[in-house]
Design an enzyme around this catalytic site. Sequence first.
Site, PDB file in Angstrom:
ATOM      1  CD  GLN A 130      -7.077  -4.311   4.480  1.00 38.34           C
ATOM      2  OE1 GLN A 130      -7.905  -5.221   4.852  1.00 38.34           O
ATOM      3  NE2 GLN A 130      -7.376  -3.182   4.053  1.00 38.34           N
TER       4      GLN A 130
ATOM      5  CG  ASP B 115       0.195  -2.126   5.879  1.00 40.14           C
ATOM      6  OD1 ASP B 115      -0.542  -2.133   6.907  1.00 40.14           O
ATOM      7  OD2 ASP B 115       0.189  -1.680   4.713  1.00 40.14           O
TER       8      ASP B 115
ATOM      9  CB  CYS C 264      -3.532   3.423  -1.418  1.00 39.84           C
ATOM     10  SG  CYS C 264      -4.812   4.546  -1.153  1.00 39.84           S
TER      11      CYS C 264
ATOM     12  CE  LYS D 196      -7.680   0.268   6.188  1.00 40.31           C
ATOM     13  NZ  LYS D 196      -8.397   0.488   5.049  1.00 40.31           N
TER      14      LYS D 196
ATOM     15  CG  HIS E 261      -2.059   1.110   1.304  1.00 43.30           C
ATOM     16  ND1 HIS E 261      -1.820   2.048   1.877  1.00 43.30           N
ATOM     17  CD2 HIS E 261      -3.142   0.958   0.996  1.00 43.30           C
ATOM     18  CE1 HIS E 261      -2.908   2.942   1.525  1.00 43.30           C
ATOM     19  NE2 HIS E 261      -3.944   2.144   1.532  1.00 43.30           N
TER      20      HIS E 261
END
Length: 434
Positions: free
Chosen positions: A226, A223, A389, A249, A146
Amino acid sequence: MTTTEIAPLTGLSEAQVGALRLDFPLLARSVNGSALAYLDTGATSQKPRVVLDAERDYYEQRNAAVHRGAHTLAAEATDRFEDARGTVARFVGADDDEIVWTSNATEGLNLVAYALSNATAGRGGAEAEQFRLHAGDEIVVTELEHHANLIPWQELAVRTGATLRYIPVDDDGAWQLDAAATVIGGRTRVVALSHVSNVIGVVNPVEQLIRRAHAVGAIVVLDACQSVPHLAVDVHALDVDFAAFSGHKMLGPTGVGVLYGRRDLLNALPPFLTGGSMITTVTMESAEYLPAPQRFEAGTQRVSQVVALAAAVDYLTAIGMDRIAAREAYLGQLLVRRLGELPHVRVLGPQHSALRVGLASFDLAGVHAHDLGQFLDDRGIAVRVGHHCAQPLHRRLGIVASTRASTYLYTTVDEIDRLVEGVTAAADFFGAGT
């Protein structure tokens, strides 16, 4: 073909999902005359009443500045603020003082990058020398990142003279792990990577790259945007040095994110933002800073959002992350199989990965993603369209944009059926493939 041929229905049943949906007020609304099918959780999740109530209760009963006032409201607000830190820390297997509040994951990733830049500029004293970058040092990312986990490292390379390198992906978008052995080497100082791709939904084999990075003495930045909302994640077990994720999220409000950092590293890093509430002593010439995490929390904090995020974590914990992950793995396989059977549809990413969250991006031949998204929206189906993104990954896969459907614990099989029916109708309407 029945859904049971795709994967065993584990984790949460349709009936249990139906009951959970009653906790989410927005899911009951209609869009363009149809019941809403919300398939855009990869961008932001919907919020259960307990989260909405937690933020409202804070403002109605305890609103005050934390870590400052000596009055009752200030003490109650501070207790809620710090209790939330403990709640989130336990959720990801961290210690309380390893959790830094940020506005979002993007800020958390930038915090690490700019703190390393400050260390390179000589800030932070002897403890920060371990973070100093030199010309010829290397920062490694992957080709599927991302932009939030790419651009900060591009900027850090420019500011420090380091070189940015990347681990390529194959034609399916999976990491070329053989290449990692040559990309991560003796000059590597930082390795930044995504736990789960926000485009292809596959759980990446991060453990292999973490071991490789630590073998050469590099810092690992994960990261986890997700992964933390959808999987049981233990940052200590993963052995990452830093990890960032966002509250919005994972059923929480916007405006709050989390940066995890190993205690010793956080306490050695120079701060990124400076001002009030993160200092011990200030003179007209200099300042001394508090230990982590407070040294990274300058200014008035996002207290109500933090309290609401803790409520979201409690909600997820009560359901069980293993059950949520199992449900999403089922929905992810269902999405890939059902969409992949449609004429003129290309589903991005490996098609048979067992390690997947409930997310799939796809391209309908000859139909722009934005046109498809509008067509679906007319039927009450909310999806994400664009490059998500992740322009370099889309470029590598040979497309400019894609349509992404992303699920969560409140997604039903019926909503996936509606998506498939909508894409089929769109293919006929637009003349896909011609």
